[in-house]
Design an enzyme around this catalytic site. Structure first.
Site, PDB file in Angstrom:
ATOM      1  N   HIS A  28      -4.368   4.777   7.304  1.00  0.00           N
ATOM      2  CA  HIS A  28      -5.743   5.493   7.410  1.00  0.00           C
ATOM      3  C   HIS A  28      -5.924   6.235   6.475  1.00  0.00           C
ATOM      4  CE1 HIS A  28      -5.206   4.756  12.246  1.00  0.00           C
ATOM      5  NE2 HIS A  28      -5.725   3.834  11.536  1.00  0.00           N
ATOM      6  N   HIS A  84      -7.497  -7.292  18.156  1.00  0.00           N
ATOM      7  CA  HIS A  84      -7.799  -5.531  17.950  1.00  0.00           C
ATOM      8  C   HIS A  84      -8.466  -5.894  16.234  1.00  0.00           C
ATOM      9  CE1 HIS A  84      -7.869  -1.421  16.861  1.00  0.00           C
ATOM     10  NE2 HIS A  84      -6.823  -1.378  16.224  1.00  0.00           N
ATOM     11  N   GLU A  86      -9.137  -3.930  13.834  1.00  0.00           N
ATOM     12  CA  GLU A  86      -8.787  -3.069  12.793  1.00  0.00           C
ATOM     13  C   GLU A  86      -8.145  -3.671  11.616  1.00  0.00           C
ATOM     14  OE1 GLU A  86      -6.565   0.552  13.977  1.00  0.00           O
ATOM     15  OE2 GLU A  86      -7.176   1.558  12.107  1.00  0.00           O
ATOM     16  N   HIS A 151      -5.892   2.049  20.903  1.00  0.00           N
ATOM     17  CA  HIS A 151      -6.561   3.347  20.482  1.00  0.00           C
ATOM     18  C   HIS A 151      -8.039   3.058  20.081  1.00  0.00           C
ATOM     19  CE1 HIS A 151      -6.439   2.910  15.920  1.00  0.00           C
ATOM     20  NE2 HIS A 151      -5.695   1.995  16.401  1.00  0.00           N
ATOM     21  N   ASP A 170      -1.276  -2.670  19.243  1.00  0.00           N
ATOM     22  CA  ASP A 170      -0.978  -1.501  18.644  1.00  0.00           C
ATOM     23  C   ASP A 170      -0.083  -0.399  19.794  1.00  0.00           C
ATOM     24  OD1 ASP A 170      -1.979  -1.482  16.156  1.00  0.00           O
ATOM     25  OD2 ASP A 170      -3.860  -0.441  16.629  1.00  0.00           O
ATOM     26  N   TYR A 198       3.766   7.717  16.321  1.00  0.00           N
ATOM     27  CA  TYR A 198       2.433   6.774  16.632  1.00  0.00           C
ATOM     28  C   TYR A 198       1.945   7.433  17.648  1.00  0.00           C
ATOM     29  CZ  TYR A 198      -0.167   2.677  16.244  1.00  0.00           C
ATOM     30  OH  TYR A 198      -1.339   1.848  16.100  1.00  0.00           O
ATOM     31  N   HIS A 231       2.960  -3.758  15.484  1.00  0.00           N
ATOM     32  CA  HIS A 231       3.566  -2.879  14.223  1.00  0.00           C
ATOM     33  C   HIS A 231       5.074  -2.641  14.803  1.00  0.00           C
ATOM     34  CE1 HIS A 231      -0.047  -1.679  12.015  1.00  0.00           C
ATOM     35  NE2 HIS A 231      -0.601  -1.228  13.188  1.00  0.00           N
TER      36      HIS A 231
HETATM   37 FE   LIG Z   1      -5.033  -0.075  15.308  1.00  0.00          FE
HETATM   38 FE   LIG Z   2      -2.374  -1.435  13.855  1.00  0.00          FE
END
Ligand SMILES: [Fe+2]
Ligand SMILES: [Fe+2]
Ligand SMILES: Cc1cc2nc3c(=O)[nH]c(=O)nc-3n(C[C@H](O)[C@H](O)[C@H](O)COP(=O)(O)O)c2cc1C
Length: 402
Positions: A28, A84, A86, A151, A170, A198, A231
């Site tokens: 991020h 997801h 992202e 998230h 995630d 996390y 992850h």
């Molecule tokens: Fe994510």
């Molecule tokens: Fe992720």
């Protein structure tokens, strides 16, 4: 196995085709430190038809698609499932979809919005909701479970019946590069530290929703033999352990722990912090006690310390009627974590006007802490009497939060 093939067989029908990123140090942007690297887990699931779950982060897109070609003829992928939007999981979709443009992409309803917003592509998106299924044939059936706000609004999990595998996106993940792949083959304390970090840094703002979702999934009574997050390691040995941990973390988690945070320009506030720590130890020798500088220590590791503390003591000298920027920034991160049921007090050295304890208390209250006593300020460099006052302040605080 072809030479390029970096895939990993998880079960007869599930093959990991992700990327282990040993070098990743921040995520991020610079918002999250990832000292143990990470992995972007993607999986090929084969029944009579074949589905690909997720891809990898954008910089590894080409490597991912080339590796995938060594595992499967891309034309044989019947479905893509994007749990997801992202880019750490969808980053290789553009390159992949250029090769197989007509392959349907299954995602949540919110996934349609994020994937369109991120890639502006004309993919054949199939939105699914909790309870919807996708049958690959040969007994391999996915049931989808939305994981809204865990998230992002678009996160979704997929449960593979028959195999009893939960692809958890995630959720339950860790930024941890482990070639060993499985939880039972990887150092347990590293896994748990990274899973907690996390949770504290990414999931904690949404703990209320996490709690409800975990209860909802528990009620579904799905037998789970394995959890494959997006992850870190695959939870193969007793996967229920991380679900139970998440239930604890989502429930206003705290340990018998006090964290003292401070920053200092000329060391007076540091000396106060050390004397306060002495007082805490004397009053409560059993409490876990952590002392960290907001400018010298990692901000996300500090947040992880605050996450499992029952109370914090925060110090800053007064600087232009306010507080040092590293302390302000850390308190802002802490506010984003939405701490509940934690206690606090403030301290700091000053020269003439001495606003810092009051400003700190305001920040702490805004972040959700209960202030349990007046702040302590010391004029200029603390002398012996002032240090003694700090010891007493720490001891009193330890008793108040015991
Ligand atoms: Fe994510
Ligand atoms: Fe992720
Ligand atoms: C740039 C700067 C600005 C300061 N502004 C204030 C102030 O507005 N009010 C005040 O009471 N003291 C102010 N001080 C004095 C410090 O609070 C004082 O020197 C304190 O002892 C420093 O603590 P430290 O050793 O923990 O950095 C300022 C000091 C500096 C260097």
């Amino acid at each position: 196995m072809k030479r390029m093939d970096k895939s990993f067989k998880v079960t007869e029908c599930v093959t990991w085709v992700g990327k282990i990123d040993h070098e990743l140090q921040t995520f991020h942007g610079d918002e999250l430190s990832t000292q143990r690297g990470s992995s972007y887990n993607a999986y090929l699931v084969r029944g009579e038809k074949t589905a690909l779950i997720d891809t990898v982060w954008t910089p590894f897109a080409h490597e991912f698609v080339e590796n995938l070609k060594s595992v499967i003829d891309l034309k044989d992928i019947d479905y893509v499932i994007a749990l997801h939007g992202e880019c750490d999981h969808s980053g290789a979709l553009p390159e992949l979809m250029r090769e197989i443009p007509n392959t349907p992409v299954y995602c949540s309803v919110n996934g349609v919005k994020s994937l369109k917003g991120l890639y502006h592509a004309d993919w054949d998106l199939h939105p699914v909701k909790t309870g919807d299924t996708l049958d690959l044939g040969g007994g391999k059936v996915f049931t989808f479970v939305e994981a809204r706000m865990l998230h992002w609004p678009d996160n979704m999990m997929a449960y593979l019946q028959d195999e009893k595998i939960l692809f958890s996106t995630d959720v339950f993940g860790q930024h941890l590069a482990s070639e060993a792949m499985y939880n039972d083959l990887t150092d347990t304390s590293s896994i748990y530290y990274e899973a907690k970090k996390y949770y504290a840094n990414i999931v904690a703002p949404f703990s209320k929703m996490a709690k409800l979702k975990l209860q909802e999934v528990a009620k579904m009574n799905l037998p789970i033999d394995m959890i494959c997050p997006s992850h870190g390691v695959i939870w193969r040995d007793n996967p229920a352990q991380i679900v139970e941990k998440y239930m604890e973390w989502a429930d206003d988690y705290q340990e018998n722990k006090i964290t003292i945070l401070y920053d200092t320009m000329w060391n007076s506030t540091r000396r106060m912090a050390e004397a306060i720590a002495e007082g805490v130890k004397r009053a409560d020798p059993e409490v876990k006690l952590v002392v960290k500088s907001t400018s010298k220590h990692d901000k996300n590791d500090i947040l992880t310390d605050v996450f499992d503390s029952k109370a914090v003591l925060v110090g800053s000298p007064t600087v232009v009627n306010g507080i040092l920027s590293s302390v302000a920034a850390e308190l802002d991160l802490i506010r984003e974590m939405h701490p509940v049921g934690k206690k606090a007090a403030a301290f700091g050295s000053y020269g003439w006007s001495g606003e810092s304890p009051k400003v700190l208390a305001e920040h702490l209250e805004k972040a959700g802490f209960e202030i349990v006593c007046d702040g302590l300020k010391v004029n200029w460099v603390p002398d012996e009497a002032a240090l003694q006052q700090c010891v007493e302040f720490g001891a009193n605080f330890a008793k108040l939060v015991k």
